[in-house]
Design a protein around this motif. Structure first.
Motif, short mmCIF file in Angstrom:
data_model
loop_
_atom_site.label_atom_id
_atom_site.label_comp_id
_atom_site.label_asym_id
_atom_site.label_seq_id
_atom_site.Cartn_x
_atom_site.Cartn_y
_atom_site.Cartn_z
N ILE A 106 0.85 -1.19 0.00
CA ILE A 106 0.00 0.00 0.00
C ILE A 106 0.89 1.24 0.00
O ILE A 106 1.73 1.40 0.89
N GLN A 114 -6.54 8.63 2.03
CA GLN A 114 -7.68 8.11 2.77
C GLN A 114 -7.83 8.84 4.10
O GLN A 114 -8.95 9.16 4.52
N LYS A 164 -3.37 1.45 6.24
CA LYS A 164 -2.67 0.55 5.34
C LYS A 164 -3.06 -0.90 5.62
O LYS A 164 -3.21 -1.71 4.69
N GLN A 215 -6.44 -1.52 4.08
CA GLN A 215 -6.39 -1.53 2.62
C GLN A 215 -5.70 -2.79 2.10
O GLN A 215 -6.13 -3.39 1.10
N ARG A 270 -7.44 -5.78 -0.14
CA ARG A 270 -6.88 -6.20 -1.43
C ARG A 270 -6.57 -7.70 -1.44
O ARG A 270 -6.78 -8.38 -2.45
#
Length: 347
Positions: free
Chosen positions: A116, A124, A158, A161, A165
């Motif tokens: 990330i 964000q 992070k 995220q 993913r």
């Protein structure tokens, strides 16, 4: 302020989603899945260093480091640690377990080559701060009072995220549900195909029972509920709209809060009710009874549910493989009651 958690990930919901609603463990629990049939090898180990909470994958997490994670989650999700000794003990053990398994997820994301970018996390954070009606500089200043740094928050963003993913990568092969599959599910569960009763609710959350009692008394004595929300509520996402939670079903609420909210008559004030966010005083607006729903009304929702169920099955199986390979050992005071099962939604 709270992080926005992708809807396809498991989450713990205490009050309606889309607001300051996730429990303190949401940041880690959402990525862990229900773990159907999982079998963690997690044991208490007396040989852990002094001050350690647990060891995962050769990394020792100290009690201080674990508390720092809790501080970040409290700030981002607005949930307080329980003050009752028994509840606090359970909370501590659940946090240790959730963070330990989240480290397994972090390792899996790294192994998958997921990185990330700093800018993605920073962007964000800017959005979160803006949505909360403040600015980055003010927010960073506020962090210091909570023992949290800006980097702590960026690391948490992070982590979410990367987990999201990874979930997408792992579940990419899952085939989409067909209309025929959805029709079969509808026919097999027709008796349940009824819209639940929904209620228009407003809420005020404060820090103490005494303050909640005072707010409830004012509301029952005729004071405008919206004005009281603007004056007293700690929930920055609802106080500006009179404490409105919108129209919600009982399943979207903390069980204790839902019991009180759905037992009260329309137009009445209920509470105080304690949740992990604090002490709540609510008001019931219009009540919308449940009604039967047709397949056409539910088709898209059923397909989404079946798609998610299939993805979560694949995700659980993936996690079981990763978790079984981990050697997680707890200090006695942090050993969960069910160390051989991963955190479950609602824990």
């Amino acid at each position: 302020m709270k992080l926005q958690v992708p809807g396809f990930l498991r989450q713990v919901t205490l009050v309606p989603s889309g607001r300051r609603t996730q429990a303190a463990l949401a940041a880690v629990l959402v990525l862990l899945g229900g773990g159907s049939g999982a079998n963690l090898t997690m044991r208490a180990l007396d040989a852990l260093p002094d001050g350690a909470a647990f060891r995962a994958g050769g990394t020792v997490v100290t009690q201080e480091q674990l508390q720092q994670r809790v501080n970040v989650m409290e700030l981002l999700y607005g949930v307080q640690q329980p003050s009752d000794p028994a509840a606090a003990d359970q909370f501590r053990r659940s946090v240790a377990k959730a963070v330990a398994v989240s480290m397994v997820v972090d390792d899996a994301a790294r192994d998958a080559g997921i990185v990330i970018a700093d800018k993605a996390a920073s962007d964000q954070l800017d959005k979160l701060v803006s949505d909360d009606g403040t600015d980055r500089k003010t927010f960073v200043q506020q962090l210091g009072g909570h023992g949290v740094s800006e980097q702590d928050v960026l690391d948490e963003i992070k982590r979410q995220q990367a987990g999201a993913r990874l979930f997408q990568q792992v579940t990419a092969p899952v085939k989409a549900t067909t209309d025929a599959d959805a029709q079969h599910y509808y026919d097999a569960n027709r008796a349940q195909m009824v819209s639940p009763e929904q209620r228009e609710l407003a809420n005020i959350v404060v820090t103490s029972q005494d303050q909640a009692q005072s707010v409830a008394q004012q509301a029952r004595s005729g004071a405008d509920f919206g004005t009281l929300a603007g004056q007293y509520s700690m929930d920055g996402s609802t106080k500006g709209s009179g404490g409105s939670l919108g129209t919600v079903a009982a399943s979207q609420l903390d069980a204790t809060y839902a019991k009180a909210a759905f037992a009260a008559p329309a137009g009445s004030v209920f509470g105080p009710v304690q949740t992990q966010q604090g002490w709540n005083v609510g008001r019931v607006g219009a009540v919308h009874p449940g009604t039967p729903m047709t397949f056409d009304q539910l088709k898209d929702a059923i397909k989404t549910k079946l798609d998610n169920d299939a993805k979560l099955k694949v995700w659980d199986d993936f996690l079981v493989t990763r978790i079984k390979a981990a050697d997680v050992r707890y200090a006695p005071d942090y050993l969960p009651a069910d160390p051989d099962a991963p955190p479950a939604a609602g824990q």
